[in-house]
Write a protein that holds these residues in place. Structure first.
Motif, mmCIF file in Angstrom:
data_model
loop_
_atom_site.group_PDB
_atom_site.id
_atom_site.type_symbol
_atom_site.label_atom_id
_atom_site.label_comp_id
_atom_site.label_asym_id
_atom_site.label_seq_id
_atom_site.Cartn_x
_atom_site.Cartn_y
_atom_site.Cartn_z
ATOM 1 N N ASP A 10 24.485 87.987 -6.788
ATOM 2 C CA ASP A 10 25.411 88.271 -7.454
ATOM 3 C C ASP A 10 26.524 89.151 -6.921
ATOM 4 O OD1 ASP A 10 23.555 90.283 -7.160
ATOM 5 O OD2 ASP A 10 23.626 91.294 -9.059
ATOM 6 N N GLU A 11 26.180 89.907 -5.970
ATOM 7 C CA GLU A 11 27.041 90.641 -5.105
ATOM 8 C C GLU A 11 28.243 89.538 -4.422
ATOM 9 O OE1 GLU A 11 25.489 93.231 -2.353
ATOM 10 O OE2 GLU A 11 24.082 94.298 -4.151
ATOM 11 N N TYR A 12 27.465 88.504 -3.983
ATOM 12 C CA TYR A 12 28.578 87.445 -3.151
ATOM 13 C C TYR A 12 29.386 86.926 -4.026
ATOM 14 C CZ TYR A 12 26.076 83.058 -3.310
ATOM 15 O OH TYR A 12 25.554 81.739 -3.660
ATOM 16 N N ARG A 13 28.889 86.345 -5.464
ATOM 17 C CA ARG A 13 29.515 85.916 -6.402
ATOM 18 C C ARG A 13 30.707 86.729 -6.902
ATOM 19 N NH1 ARG A 13 24.654 83.460 -8.096
ATOM 20 N NH2 ARG A 13 24.125 85.344 -9.555
ATOM 21 N N ALA A 14 30.421 87.990 -6.912
ATOM 22 C CA ALA A 14 31.586 88.761 -7.449
ATOM 23 C C ALA A 14 32.637 89.110 -6.527
ATOM 24 C CB ALA A 14 30.775 90.400 -7.816
ATOM 25 N N ASN A 55 37.479 84.701 -8.769
ATOM 26 C CA ASN A 55 38.941 85.044 -8.907
ATOM 27 C C ASN A 55 39.601 85.240 -7.767
ATOM 28 O OD1 ASN A 55 38.952 84.591 -11.838
ATOM 29 N ND2 ASN A 55 38.538 86.901 -12.103
ATOM 30 N N LEU A 56 39.112 84.702 -6.562
ATOM 31 C CA LEU A 56 39.767 84.927 -5.151
ATOM 32 C C LEU A 56 40.786 83.819 -5.243
ATOM 33 C CD1 LEU A 56 39.300 86.195 -2.274
ATOM 34 C CD2 LEU A 56 38.127 84.035 -1.790
ATOM 35 N N PRO A 57 42.105 84.301 -5.236
ATOM 36 C CA PRO A 57 43.270 83.392 -5.239
ATOM 37 C C PRO A 57 43.573 82.253 -3.958
ATOM 38 C CG PRO A 57 44.044 85.574 -4.691
ATOM 39 C CD PRO A 57 42.421 85.675 -4.905
ATOM 40 N N GLY A 58 42.565 82.632 -2.904
ATOM 41 C CA GLY A 58 42.778 81.525 -1.887
ATOM 42 C C GLY A 58 42.333 82.471 -0.515
ATOM 43 N N VAL A 99 29.105 73.983 7.356
ATOM 44 C CA VAL A 99 29.220 75.552 6.890
ATOM 45 C C VAL A 99 30.382 75.658 5.771
ATOM 46 C CG1 VAL A 99 29.439 77.918 7.749
ATOM 47 C CG2 VAL A 99 28.002 76.133 8.988
ATOM 48 N N ILE A 100 31.575 75.046 6.058
ATOM 49 C CA ILE A 100 32.515 75.132 5.046
ATOM 50 C C ILE A 100 32.301 74.708 3.815
ATOM 51 C CG2 ILE A 100 34.865 74.377 4.450
ATOM 52 C CD1 ILE A 100 34.877 76.567 6.691
ATOM 53 N N ASP A 101 31.388 73.641 3.640
ATOM 54 C CA ASP A 101 30.804 73.125 2.581
ATOM 55 C C ASP A 101 29.993 74.246 1.558
ATOM 56 O OD1 ASP A 101 32.120 70.694 2.644
ATOM 57 O OD2 ASP A 101 30.337 69.594 3.356
ATOM 58 N N LYS A 102 29.483 74.981 2.290
ATOM 59 C CA LYS A 102 28.518 76.116 1.764
ATOM 60 C C LYS A 102 29.503 77.088 1.274
ATOM 61 C CE LYS A 102 24.612 75.980 4.947
ATOM 62 N NZ LYS A 102 24.024 76.739 5.988
ATOM 63 N N PHE A 103 30.644 77.241 1.830
ATOM 64 C CA PHE A 103 31.582 78.262 1.404
ATOM 65 C C PHE A 103 32.099 77.643 -0.009
ATOM 66 C CE2 PHE A 103 35.920 79.594 0.928
ATOM 67 C CZ PHE A 103 35.802 80.946 0.679
ATOM 68 N N ILE A 104 32.449 76.452 0.070
ATOM 69 C CA ILE A 104 33.227 75.542 -1.070
ATOM 70 C C ILE A 104 32.070 75.838 -2.261
ATOM 71 C CG2 ILE A 104 33.646 73.610 -1.838
ATOM 72 C CD1 ILE A 104 35.194 72.841 0.826
ATOM 73 N N ALA A 105 30.822 75.501 -1.940
ATOM 74 C CA ALA A 105 29.647 75.388 -3.026
ATOM 75 C C ALA A 105 29.882 77.007 -3.558
ATOM 76 C CB ALA A 105 28.396 75.050 -2.448
ATOM 77 N N ASN A 121 33.049 80.655 -9.413
ATOM 78 C CA ASN A 121 34.294 80.531 -10.398
ATOM 79 C C ASN A 121 34.159 79.319 -11.368
ATOM 80 O OD1 ASN A 121 36.214 82.593 -9.181
ATOM 81 N ND2 ASN A 121 35.511 81.568 -7.411
ATOM 82 N N GLY A 122 33.153 78.701 -11.217
ATOM 83 C CA GLY A 122 33.092 77.414 -12.128
ATOM 84 C C GLY A 122 33.966 76.252 -11.413
#
Length: 182
Positions: A29-33, A37-40, A159-165, A171-172
């Motif tokens: 829940d902390e990393y999702r928060a 809404n991270l714009p980039g 590892v980038i794919d983990k960030f993307i996921a 954010n859905g």
């Protein structure tokens, strides 16, 4: 021995305390928060050891392309400076030859990716610092030096794919046109 330093980031982050999970991540829940809404992100890649066959510019282009394909906006330096939280995705590849003579021609490497954002200290709201709000590692891997660029690039992609996921989970779907202040 220099190779033992490759595992240091994992050890250090593992010792940060019980608020972090065994995977080196804060609770979900902390990393999702932190990603919501991270714009980039501004992509910053440390130049890897030349023995990998890759340059920092090559990896930067790769990472930016992978993020853009996932509809995650990559920020210019100017946009980064105008974006709340100043989000930067930092990619680090550490690589070195093992010191043992019988392992000549082998390259050991690790990949660390972290999202840094400007955060405010709870105990002092006037103080803000750049802090890691998401990170993931690929432990030590090895490959023959002649094919290192392919293996290292694939490891970075994993590892980038983990960030993307994680971004998609937070954010859905990810927008290609977040708002950045003028």
């Amino acid at each position: 021995m220099r190779i033992t330093s490759l595992g240091a980031p994992v050890l250090v982050f593992g010792l940060l305390g019980s608020a972090w999970t065994a995977s080196g991540q804060p609770p979900a829940d902390e990393y999702r928060a932190a990603l919501h809404n991270l714009p980039g992100v501004l992509v910053v890649v440390d130049p890897p050891n030349p023995q990998t066959g890759l340059t920092g510019d090559q990896l930067t282009r790769d990472v930016e392309q992978w993020l853009q394909q996932a509809r995650i906006r990559t920020l210019t330096r100017d946009e980064y400076q105008r974006t709340a939280g100043e989000p930067v995705l930092h990619v680090e590849v550490q690589a070195d030859e093992p010191p043992a003579a019988d392992l000549k021609g082998l390259l050991l490497f690790t990949v660390h990716v972290a999202l840094y954002q400007r955060v405010t200290l709870q105990r002092d709201a006037k103080t803000s610092v750049l802090a890691s709000t998401w990170e993931s590692d690929l432990g030590v891997s090895g490959t023959e030096q002649g094919v290192a660029s392919t293996f290292v690039r694939t490891a970075v992609r994993d590892v980038i794919d983990k960030f993307i996921a994680a971004m998609i989970e937070a954010n859905g779907t990810v927008s290609t046109s977040p708002s950045i202040p003028p």
